[in-house]
Design an enzyme around this catalytic site. Structure first.
Site, PDB file in Angstrom:
ATOM      1  N   GLY A 114       0.780  -1.072  -0.138  1.00 38.81           N
ATOM      2  CA  GLY A 114      -0.074  -0.633  -0.449  1.00 38.81           C
ATOM      3  C   GLY A 114       1.202   1.557   0.179  1.00 38.81           C
ATOM      4  N   ARG A 144       0.156   5.803  -1.836  1.00 35.39           N
ATOM      5  CA  ARG A 144      -0.633   6.441  -1.292  1.00 35.39           C
ATOM      6  C   ARG A 144      -0.656   7.259  -0.351  1.00 35.39           C
ATOM      7  NH1 ARG A 144      -6.371   4.723  -3.235  1.00 35.39           N
ATOM      8  NH2 ARG A 144      -7.044   4.007  -1.004  1.00 35.39           N
ATOM      9  N   ASN A 204      -2.361  -7.803  -5.462  1.00 33.48           N
ATOM     10  CA  ASN A 204      -3.615  -7.887  -4.016  1.00 33.48           C
ATOM     11  C   ASN A 204      -2.695  -8.833  -3.016  1.00 33.48           C
ATOM     12  OD1 ASN A 204      -5.384  -8.285  -2.417  1.00 33.48           O
ATOM     13  ND2 ASN A 204      -6.450  -9.473  -3.912  1.00 33.48           N
ATOM     14  N   TYR A 239     -13.258  -4.661  10.540  1.00 34.08           N
ATOM     15  CA  TYR A 239     -12.031  -3.606  10.561  1.00 34.08           C
ATOM     16  C   TYR A 239     -11.634  -3.579  12.008  1.00 34.08           C
ATOM     17  CZ  TYR A 239      -8.621   0.363   9.940  1.00 34.08           C
ATOM     18  OH  TYR A 239      -7.886   1.224   9.822  1.00 34.08           O
ATOM     19  N   LYS A 249      -7.718  -5.971  12.949  1.00 32.14           N
ATOM     20  CA  LYS A 249      -6.026  -4.389  13.498  1.00 32.14           C
ATOM     21  C   LYS A 249      -5.937  -5.529  14.846  1.00 32.14           C
ATOM     22  CE  LYS A 249      -5.952  -2.336   9.872  1.00 32.14           C
ATOM     23  NZ  LYS A 249      -4.660  -2.199   9.068  1.00 32.14           N
TER      24      LYS A 249
HETATM   25  P1  NAI Z   1      -4.613   4.798   1.792  1.00 32.83           P
HETATM   26  O1  NAI Z   1      -6.395   4.176   1.581  1.00 32.83           O
HETATM   27  O2  NAI Z   1      -5.174   5.953   1.836  1.00 32.83           O
HETATM   28  O3  NAI Z   1      -4.243   3.407   1.259  1.00 32.83           O
HETATM   29  C1  NAI Z   1      -4.226   2.414   0.993  1.00 32.83           C
HETATM   30  C2  NAI Z   1      -3.320   1.720   0.718  1.00 32.83           C
HETATM   31  O4  NAI Z   1      -3.528  -0.324   1.079  1.00 32.83           O
HETATM   32  C3  NAI Z   1      -3.236   2.196  -0.944  1.00 32.83           C
HETATM   33  O5  NAI Z   1      -1.830   2.504  -1.515  1.00 32.83           O
HETATM   34  C4  NAI Z   1      -3.858   0.850  -1.695  1.00 32.83           C
HETATM   35  O6  NAI Z   1      -3.532   0.326  -2.838  1.00 32.83           O
HETATM   36  C5  NAI Z   1      -3.291   0.162  -0.679  1.00 32.83           C
HETATM   37  N1  NAI Z   1      -4.272  -1.291  -0.955  1.00 32.83           N
HETATM   38  C6  NAI Z   1      -5.568  -1.950  -0.332  1.00 32.83           C
HETATM   39  N2  NAI Z   1      -6.174  -2.826  -1.004  1.00 32.83           N
HETATM   40  C7  NAI Z   1      -5.005  -3.529  -1.166  1.00 32.83           C
HETATM   41  C8  NAI Z   1      -5.410  -4.489  -1.292  1.00 32.83           C
HETATM   42  N3  NAI Z   1      -5.501  -5.859  -1.607  1.00 32.83           N
HETATM   43  N4  NAI Z   1      -3.296  -5.238  -1.813  1.00 32.83           N
HETATM   44  C9  NAI Z   1      -1.856  -4.079  -2.443  1.00 32.83           C
HETATM   45  N5  NAI Z   1      -2.968  -3.385  -1.787  1.00 32.83           N
HETATM   46  C10 NAI Z   1      -3.546  -3.403  -1.356  1.00 32.83           C
HETATM   47  O7  NAI Z   1      -5.418   4.211   3.349  1.00 32.83           O
HETATM   48  P2  NAI Z   1      -3.970   5.117   4.513  1.00 32.83           P
HETATM   49  O8  NAI Z   1      -4.919   5.792   5.076  1.00 32.83           O
HETATM   50  O9  NAI Z   1      -2.920   5.360   3.907  1.00 32.83           O
HETATM   51  O10 NAI Z   1      -4.129   3.938   5.932  1.00 32.83           O
HETATM   52  C11 NAI Z   1      -2.685   3.301   5.622  1.00 32.83           C
HETATM   53  C12 NAI Z   1      -2.801   1.831   6.637  1.00 32.83           C
HETATM   54  O11 NAI Z   1      -3.244   2.851   8.047  1.00 32.83           O
HETATM   55  C13 NAI Z   1      -3.626   1.196   6.707  1.00 32.83           C
HETATM   56  O12 NAI Z   1      -3.804  -0.247   7.329  1.00 32.83           O
HETATM   57  C14 NAI Z   1      -4.991   1.860   7.651  1.00 32.83           C
HETATM   58  O13 NAI Z   1      -5.969   0.870   8.400  1.00 32.83           O
HETATM   59  C15 NAI Z   1      -4.064   2.141   8.358  1.00 32.83           C
HETATM   60  N6  NAI Z   1      -4.853   3.076   9.428  1.00 32.83           N
HETATM   61  C16 NAI Z   1      -4.716   4.511   9.136  1.00 32.83           C
HETATM   62  C17 NAI Z   1      -5.871   5.167   9.687  1.00 32.83           C
HETATM   63  C18 NAI Z   1      -5.910   6.481   9.080  1.00 32.83           C
HETATM   64  O14 NAI Z   1      -6.163   7.860   9.691  1.00 32.83           O
HETATM   65  N7  NAI Z   1      -5.889   6.431   8.209  1.00 32.83           N
HETATM   66  C19 NAI Z   1      -5.773   5.454  10.893  1.00 32.83           C
HETATM   67  C20 NAI Z   1      -5.045   4.171  11.690  1.00 32.83           C
HETATM   68  C21 NAI Z   1      -4.677   3.168  10.493  1.00 32.83           C
END
Ligand code: NAI
Length: 240
Positions: free
Chosen positions: A10, A13, A61, A153, A157
């Site tokens: 991921g 972004r 994936n 979720y 986690k």
């Molecule tokens: P985001 O939605 O901006 O980015 C998620 C990334 O994961 C993207 O690059 C997407 O391509 C990738 N992704 C999703 N499903 C995938 C799959 N099956 N295979 C490969 N790549 C996949 O999310 P964000 O906000 O940057 O979050 C990143 C991590 O931090 C996540 O695990 C999220 O649960 C965790 N998190 C985020 C919080 C927040 O406030 N933004 C709070 C707590 C945890």
């Protein structure tokens, strides 16, 4: 100088991109795994290369055993010195438990929990060959506190924290550490609807965090050989 490589899921972004850029600016080669957005992945790779390091992106994936295996083989061919794995890819499919569809439960558990397990399983042999490594799993305060509307979720986690501690114990003798970061509300695409809501005023520091807050913690853990099995909250005090 020997190559030091970060694999980040991921990484195209949000928080993952921020982690990729901070590690690139510290001299790491970067292997990014992303789900779908080729354009964003290309941009992030270019931004990493601007720090004069090697960077490549791989569409994969993380919930698919076959895809993870193939992608790791491709990464192994391209990079040496694989020393850090950050399991950051994650999704939400929120809804109250009584109405939650099977596929929303399965998709979230598959991406957020099975994905990190598959990545860890395929990375362990490389770490063993290098005589050490750092695994960093991006969990969430939802996994510590629970959250209404996020049964899937929160479970994924919380499960990731259990996985972190088991792997930490299993691999400690091999100089492989495994830790988790539990972010609170961080400004990204995932949370863009939360700005200026009452949820944010419940954070003791009174504001959302930035992706760089998580990136700095990941870099700290990557350079901390005597910390393992730990969960670091980066949440403005939300879950204290
Ligand atoms: P985001 O939605 O901006 O980015 C998620 C990334 O994961 C993207 O690059 C997407 O391509 C990738 N992704 C999703 N499903 C995938 C799959 N099956 N295979 C490969 N790549 C996949 O999310 P964000 O906000 O940057 O979050 C990143 C991590 O931090 C996540 O695990 C999220 O649960 C965790 N998190 C985020 C919080 C927040 O406030 N933004 C709070 C707590 C945890």
């Amino acid at each position: 100088m020997n190559e030091c490589t970060l694999i980040i899921t991921g990484g195209s972004r949000g928080i993952g991109k921020s982690i990729a850029l901070l590690f690139a600016s510290s001299g790491y080669s970067i292997a990014i795994i992303y789900a779908g957005n080729d354009e964003k992945a290309r941009e992030t790779v270019e931004e990493c290369r601007a720090f004069s390091v090697k960077a490549e992106a791989y569409k994969c994936n993380v919930a698919s055993s076959e895809e993870v295996k193939e992608t790791m083989a491709a990464i192994r061919k391209e990079f040496t010195g694989i020393s850090v794995l950050v399991n950051n890819a994650g999704i939400t499919r929120d809804g109250i438990a009584a109405m939650m569809k099977d596929e929303d439960w399965n998709d979230v558990i598959d991406t957020n929990l099975r994905g990190p397990f598959l990545m860890i399983r395929n990375t362990i042999p490389l770490f063993l060959r290098n005589k050490g490594g750092r695994i960093i799993n991006i969990s969430s305060v939802s996994g510590l506190m629970g959250n209404p509307g996020q049964a899937n979720y929160s479970a994924s986690k919380a499960g990731l924290i259990g996985l972190t501690k088991s792997i930490a114990r299993e691999l400690a003798q091999k100089n492989i550490t495994c830790n988790a970061i539990a972010p609170g509300f961080i400004r990204t695409d995932m949370t863009k609807n939360l700005e200026n809501t009452p949820l944010i005023s419940s954070i003791p520091l009174g504001r959302m965090g930035d992706a760089e807050d998580i990136a700095r913690t990941a870099l700290f853990l990557a350079s901390s050989p005597y910390i393992t099995g730990e969960v670091i909250r980066v949440d403005g005090g939300l879950a204290m």
